[in-house]
Design an enzyme around this catalytic site. Structure first.
Site, PDB file in Angstrom:
ATOM      1  CE  LYS A   1      16.802 -32.500   3.305  1.00 18.87           C
ATOM      2  NZ  LYS A   1      15.783 -32.446   4.252  1.00 18.87           N
TER       3      LYS A   1
ATOM      4  NE  ARG B   1      11.452 -30.041  -3.428  1.00 12.78           N
ATOM      5  CZ  ARG B   1      10.977 -31.182  -3.205  1.00 12.78           C
ATOM      6  NH1 ARG B   1      10.626 -31.942  -4.248  1.00 12.78           N
ATOM      7  NH2 ARG B   1      10.685 -31.675  -1.949  1.00 12.78           N
TER       8      ARG B   1
END
Ligand code: R5P
Length: 292
Positions: free
Chosen positions: A193, A195
């Site tokens: 992941k 951001r």
């Protein structure tokens, strides 16, 4: 395990695990016992084992989730123990409460340990599958206990589905993805992941390219489906041709199945929890654990 698992073994399947109990009987060449399970008007559970089990090795198969199935398991253990059985192996395909394997805050129970403590006394051996917290097995401290993995069956299934890349949703489960991929005969990676800004999170394979590939996202449990739906949307944007979601334990809370079916091309789970997505049996692994 220490048990004979001869042709005298008898399988008692609870209502949460009838399908797996049948598969296990086939794998062991064992006898499937008729079991009556019903609920009284006040929802209390009634069970009755329809065979004389005196002198026999018995395996009880019942997923311990949700709570009503735990009560049914304990009643089945008691009913079986009313006979003069040779041994009882308790097979819990999905061990509920394993995500509460420690006290996160003062005043909480260690729920998984509590479940082990009530199942162990009526068991001579214990088998579970892909338990979320491996420490659970250690709480079965007075009997032989095993946690078997569904990965050989999941890998073989994905090979038949033509999967070219197996992904775990995070780094923590990368070894599981690798084991599945080694059986499926393809590559493995894990999703990372990143951001991008306050509202945007990108998920992508750490090293490999999903573009143009049939990809499987493999997890031990799918609960809300949130993790897999997010991953699938991102992989689609990255050009994956086909996305298959696979888990051992399909908990599928609320509307998880329709959400997953919208986001992925296929959704599959094993028979540790029976649902419309069940396509893989873990019976060969459970049978091996009982035999060895
Ligand atoms: C988490 O530790 C488990 O391995 C699963 O990734 C998790 O339970 C999946 O949850 P959900 O389907 O709600 O995203």
């Amino acid at each position: 395990m220490t048990l004979s698992a001869t042709d005298t073994m008898h399988i008692v399947g609870g209502s949460a695990s009838g399908r797996l109990a049948g598969e296990l009987a086939k794998n062991l060449g064992a006898e499937l016992v008729e079991v009556e399970v019903k609920r009284f008007p006040d929802d209390e559970c009634y069970v009755r084992v329809g065979a004389d089990l005196d002198g026999l090795d018995v395996a009880i198969v019942q997923t311990a989730w949700p709570d009503r199935n735990i009560v049914e398991l304990l009643l089945l253990q008691d009913a079986v123990r009313e006979f003069d059985v040779s041994s009882v192996t308790t097979v819990v395909p999905y061990f509920g409460y394993a995500r509460q394997d420690k006290k996160f805050k003062s005043g909480e129970p260690v729920s998984a340990r509590m479940l082990a403590r009530i199942i162990q006394p009526q068991s001579d051996a214990f088998v579970t599958v892909d338990v979320h917290a491996p420490s659970v097995v250690a709480w079965f401290d007075r009997i032989p206990a095993k946690n078997v993995s569904a990965h050989p069956e999941v890998g073989a299934f994905l090979k038949r589905e033509g999967v070219e890349l197996v992904l775990s949703p995070d780094e923590g489960r990368r070894d599981n993805a690798k084991m599945v991929a080694s059986v499926a005969g393809c590559e493995a990676d894990f999703l990372v992941k990143e951001r991008l800004d306050g509202a945007t999170v990108k998920m992508a394979p750490k090293s490999l390219d999903a573009s143009g590939k049939t990809v499987a996202i493999v997890d031990d449990i799918i609960s809300t489906g949130g993790t897999i739906v997010k991953a699938s949307e991102q992989l689609r944007q990255q050009g994956a041709t086909k996305i298959i979601a696979v888990c051992t334990h399909g908990v599928f809370s609320s509307d998880a199945i329709p959400r997953l079916r919208e986001a992925c091309d296929e959704v599959f789970s094993t028979d540790t929890i029976e649902s419309s997505t069940t396509a893989i049996t873990v019976a060969p692994q459970v049978a091996r654990a009982i035999r060895e």
